[in-house]
Design an enzyme around this catalytic site. Structure first.
Site, short mmCIF file in Angstrom:
data_model
loop_
_atom_site.label_atom_id
_atom_site.label_comp_id
_atom_site.label_asym_id
_atom_site.label_seq_id
_atom_site.Cartn_x
_atom_site.Cartn_y
_atom_site.Cartn_z
N PRO A 395 1.00 -1.20 0.37
CA PRO A 395 -0.15 -0.42 -0.32
C PRO A 395 0.48 0.75 -0.23
O PRO A 395 2.38 1.13 0.18
CB PRO A 395 -0.66 -0.46 1.44
CG PRO A 395 -0.64 -1.60 1.46
CD PRO A 395 0.22 -1.82 1.07
N GLY A 399 6.60 2.76 2.46
CA GLY A 399 8.42 2.60 2.65
C GLY A 399 9.38 1.96 1.53
O GLY A 399 10.58 1.71 1.47
N THR A 401 9.35 3.50 -1.70
CA THR A 401 10.77 4.36 -2.26
C THR A 401 11.82 4.75 -1.76
O THR A 401 13.16 4.79 -1.79
CB THR A 401 10.02 5.43 -3.16
OG1 THR A 401 8.60 5.12 -3.93
CG2 THR A 401 10.86 6.45 -3.68
N SER A 717 -13.86 -13.71 -0.12
CA SER A 717 -13.03 -13.91 1.80
C SER A 717 -14.45 -13.35 2.14
O SER A 717 -14.52 -14.33 3.59
CB SER A 717 -12.50 -12.82 1.75
OG SER A 717 -12.43 -11.30 1.82
N LYS A 760 -6.09 -9.02 8.49
CA LYS A 760 -7.51 -9.26 9.22
C LYS A 760 -7.14 -9.46 10.67
O LYS A 760 -8.41 -8.78 11.59
CB LYS A 760 -7.88 -10.01 8.19
CG LYS A 760 -8.42 -9.88 6.60
CD LYS A 760 -9.13 -11.24 6.16
CE LYS A 760 -8.94 -11.08 4.66
NZ LYS A 760 -9.69 -11.66 4.05
#
Length: 837
Positions: A395, A399, A401, A717, A760
């Protein structure tokens, strides 16, 4: 000789009735009449049809084509032909008028004989006519269906006084010069004028040849005296001659400038040959030689050196003024500036690299271990190892890059980055061919030039956002770049020579793998960047974010600290993300508020607590999800994964009187809608086992709703959650409020594995869920979950079938529900994993 009178200029300017092009050329052979001598024509009043003319004047003895289009004009031509009469051609005062009356035309016109008439397909007519004599309209007979007038012929004097003779010679002399300078007038025009022996005729001929306005032509036509007419013509010829001489002067100056440029070119070429014979070099030659010496001093591959030598030969044979010089010079500059052999030495100290990565990044063990493994192999295998092609997937804000920059700093390499977001042109990767104006190499070669070495850390950012259109597919061009079997000889369309990319450490980043083509995925080693848990975010904030923001806002000298409660509140109530970008922004906002206090002379707070956040950041923006407070019928709690992390996904089922319809609300995607259909089919197939009335599904409508309807939801799911809520609703058994679940369901009741298990489980832990049901095949993913989190959840139940899910999720009843024979499992064998396992 009459053929030469109707010139092309008159065909362009003199549109008589409607501006329709002629479709059939005329010549004098088309005329079926012989012109009478005007002097021998009888005097007295004549009567005939009137033909109004637009933007033109017909002179006596002149053959003129007429294009007739108006109804009254066509009727006038037909009447003249039927009665054997001549037309009275008179110019209009206003050429824009269509419905012409007596006040709209001049009084002086020309009697005109009609030759051959051609009918056009569009209803118009093309008429060839010849003027005979001047006439003056004295009476209008009628206006419909055409204009018929009576006119008085105007006799023309035929005397040739000495003054008239002199005027004729002057006009001929001026006309000769005009014909010589005016390219629109053929030479035959002057020859015909020389053979005219009557002064009035000569004046009319020159007036017809000159490019005059309608008013000027009409003025000539109304001038009866030949001598006066010749005087006016001479004045017009003098003006026309002045304009033509000025045009000729301008043309001569332009031609002289062109000749001078051409002459300079030949002189420069001669000078170049002379200097070559004398051994003298100009500035251009000196620059070329310096460029050649620079190339010879570089360590270039043989293919590149041969290509450079060939381009130098082309450059040396060109003139400095040639436009090709800049193209060749730019190409040679690219060959010189590109790194072909220069490389930096790697720092292969594993402990040093580990310290650098740990000091700059919190967590991310998988990515850090992969880099340390690469360094270890490089240290043992030296140059035999191929550079890996890594793909960081996760997402935003996790971190990816910044880790690439840290890897470059740890290895001692140059770091370069190219953003591929929105790239849709293949030429952005491979460059343009040199046949195009302004051609340049692609982004790969341009970035290598900026790096200055052949072994940088090359980051291709946002590779999942590469597009495709009519200009090609950039992701297909990346196949060669990211393939160790091919990138040692990468082909750029601009360079046209192979470039070695095998020493480059390529790192790509993406938020999702799905948009990346399978062939491109196969060439990369995927390293997933999961979202940070709350404890990791707290650690990142304390170790990196807070010190950096305090320093950037000038608060480093003040002892300001954030309490754990404040950081937890920032994470759960003011941000909702998988990374830490928004968390950093909120910390920066607090630092700005404190900086303003200091600037106003106030003392800054030494400790930021949770109670102080509302005053600085406003009310909380997010409300953390919590589990249901009590057991309910038809309500099951699922856990879902989003790019911002895990969250609860409650499912509500209601039975309504109806006809067996299934209603789905909550912005469900196609996959989740199919999961709901599968859950319903499974429930109906087990009606006997669940002791459900056979006609229940035909007499009720089932409404399935997932709250937060403004947020789209999709994925398989939630299958077992949907089935649990359905079974609860149709059987009346309550669902435990402290049980969460995730898993895909099949029609036979099998539970299939899902993704995002770590997020989850973390979401279930934050919401106070004590029991979570997961597919048995996801047991391997439990290793990624911190032990502290696993201890906070009482039971993690592993299941293979839906029967096992119902045993755990549904509250017991007085009479046990029969089990399906093929799915029966003992309670002690339903796969519970106790806390601490």
């Amino acid at each position: 000789m009459r053929k030469n009178i109707a010139w092309s200029r008159d065909l362009h300017n003199q549109w008589a009735e409607a501006e329709w092009p002629s479709t059939a050329p005329f010549s004098m052979e088309d005329l079926d009449f012989e012109m009478d001598d005007p002097e021998s024509s009888p005097d007295g009043i004549i009567e005939g049809p009137l033909l109004p003319l637009r933007d033109m004047v017909v002179f006596p003895r002149m053959v003129t084509p007429l294009f007739v289009g108006r109804d009254r004009s066509l009727a006038a031509v037909e009447a003249a032909q039927q009665r054997g009469e001549n037309l009275i051609a008179v110019a209009q005062r206003d050429a824009e008028l269509d419905d012409v009356g007596p006040e709209d035309v001049f009084t002086v016109g020309t009697e005109m004989m009609i030759g051959r008439t051609l009918r056009m397909p569009d209803g118009t007519a093309s008429v060839m006519g010849q003027g005979t004599r001047r006439v003056q309209v004295v009476e209008y007979v009628h206006l419909e269906p055409y204009i018929r007038v009576r006119a008085l012929p105007i006799p023309e004097p035929t005397e040739r006084a000495p003054l008239t003779e002199a005027l004729m010679r002057a006009v001929l002399a001026l006309f000769e010069k005009v014909v010589q300078l005016n390219r629109g007038l053929p030479d035959e025009t002057y020859v015909f004028a020389m053979n005219v022996d009557r002064p009035g005729w000569l004046a009319d001929l020159v007036a017809q040849a000159l490019d005059l306005e309608t008013e000027g032509r009409q003025e000539i036509l109304e001038t009866i005296d030949p001598a006066t007419r010749l005087q006016r013509i001479s004045v017009l010829l003098a003006k026309e001659l002045d304009v033509l001489e000025l045009e000729d002067q301008i043309h001569s100056q332009v031609q002289q400038e062109l000749d001078r440029t051409q002459r300079e070119y030949f002189l420069r070429e001669q000078m170049k040959v002379i200097q070559s014979e004398l051994g003298e070099n100009d500035v251009y030659t000196q620059e070329t030689n310096e460029l050649r010496e620079k190339v010879s001093s570089l360590e270039l591959p043989d293919e590149v050196r041969k290509r450079a030598a060939k381009e130098f030969e082309r450059l040396a044979s060109m003139s400095p003024m040639s436009p090709e010089v800049g193209i060749v010079r730019t190409y040679l500059d690219w060959l010189i500036d590109l790194p072909w052999s220069k490389m930096t030495e790697d720092n292969l100290d594993i402990h040093h690299v580990e310290e650098v990565l740990e000091s700059r990044h919190y967590g991310l063990p998988q990515a850090k271990d992969r880099i340390l493994e690469y360094i270890a192999v490089r240290r043992l295998a030296e140059e035999k190892m191929r550079s890996p092609i890594l793909c960081f997937v996760g997402p935003p804000g996790t971190g990816k890059t910044s880790l690439g920059q840290s890897i470059a700093a740890a290895l001692g390499r140059e770091f370069v980055r190219v953003s591929l977001g929105g790239v849709r042109d293949e030429a952005e990767i491979r460059g343009h061919r040199r046949t195009y104006i302004g051609a340049l190499p692609g982004r790969i070669i341009q970035t290598m030039r900026r790096a200055g070495t052949i072994n940088p850390v090359f980051m291709l950012d946002e590779i999942d956002k590469v597009g495709m259109d009519f200009r090609g597919d950039p992701s297909a061009a990346l196949l060669e770049v990211l393939d160790p079997e091919q990138n040692f000889a990468f082909s750029d369309h601009y360079l046209e020579v192979a470039y070695d990319l095998s020493k480059v450490l390529f790192i790509t980043t993406a938020n999702m793998l799905d948009p990346i083509p399978p062939a491109l995925q196969d060439r990369m080693e995927v390293i997933e960047f999961p979202g940070y848990i709350d404890e990791e975010k707290v650690g990142i904030a304390r170790q990196f974010l807070i010190p950096r923001e305090l320093e950037e806002h000038g608060l480093k000298g003040y002892s300001i600290e954030f309490s754990d409660g404040a950081l937890n509140a920032l994470i759960t109530e003011y941000t909702f993300e998988a990374g830490v970008r928004n968390l950093e922004r909120k910390i920066a906002t607090i630092c700005r508020k404190i900086a303003r206090q200091v600037a106003e002379g106030q003392l800054p707070p030494r400790r930021i607590t949770a109670q102080m956040l509302a005053r600085r950041l406003g009310p909380p923006e997010f409300i953390p999800g919590r589990a249901e407070e009590e057991d309910s019928i038809g309500v099951a709690t699922g856990v879902a994964w989003t790019q911002a992390g895990g969250e609860l996904l409650p499912v509500e089922v209601a039975l309504l009187p109806g006809k067996g319809n299934l209603m789905l609300t909550g912005q469900l995607g196609e996959v989740m809608q199919e999961s709901a259909q599968a859950a319903l089919s499974y429930t109906r197939s087990r009606s006997d086992d669940f002791d459900i009335q056979p006609d229940l599904f035909d007499s009720v409508d089932i409404h399935i709703h997932l709250p937060e309807g403004a947020i789209p939801k999709d994925g398989p799911s939630a299958g077992i959650t949907l089935a649990t809520a359905l079974v609860s609703a149709v059987t009346g058994r309550m669902v435990r409020h402290d049980v969460g679940m995730t898993g895909e369901i099949t029609l036979r009741g099998r539970v299939l594995p899902v993704g995002g298990l770590k997020e989850k489980v973390l979401a279930a832990h934050r919401a106070g869920i004590k029991t979570i049901i997961i597919p048995r095949k996801n047991k391997k993913d439990l290793a990624d979950i911190p032990k502290r989190i696993r201890r906070g959840i009482r039971n993690i139940v592993l299941v293979d079938y839906m029967d096992e899910v119902l045993d755990v999720a549904l509250a017991p009843v007085e009479a046990p529900v029969p089990q399906h024979p093929s799915r029966c499992r003992a309670a002690q064998q339903h796969g519970e994993v106790r806390s601490g396992e």
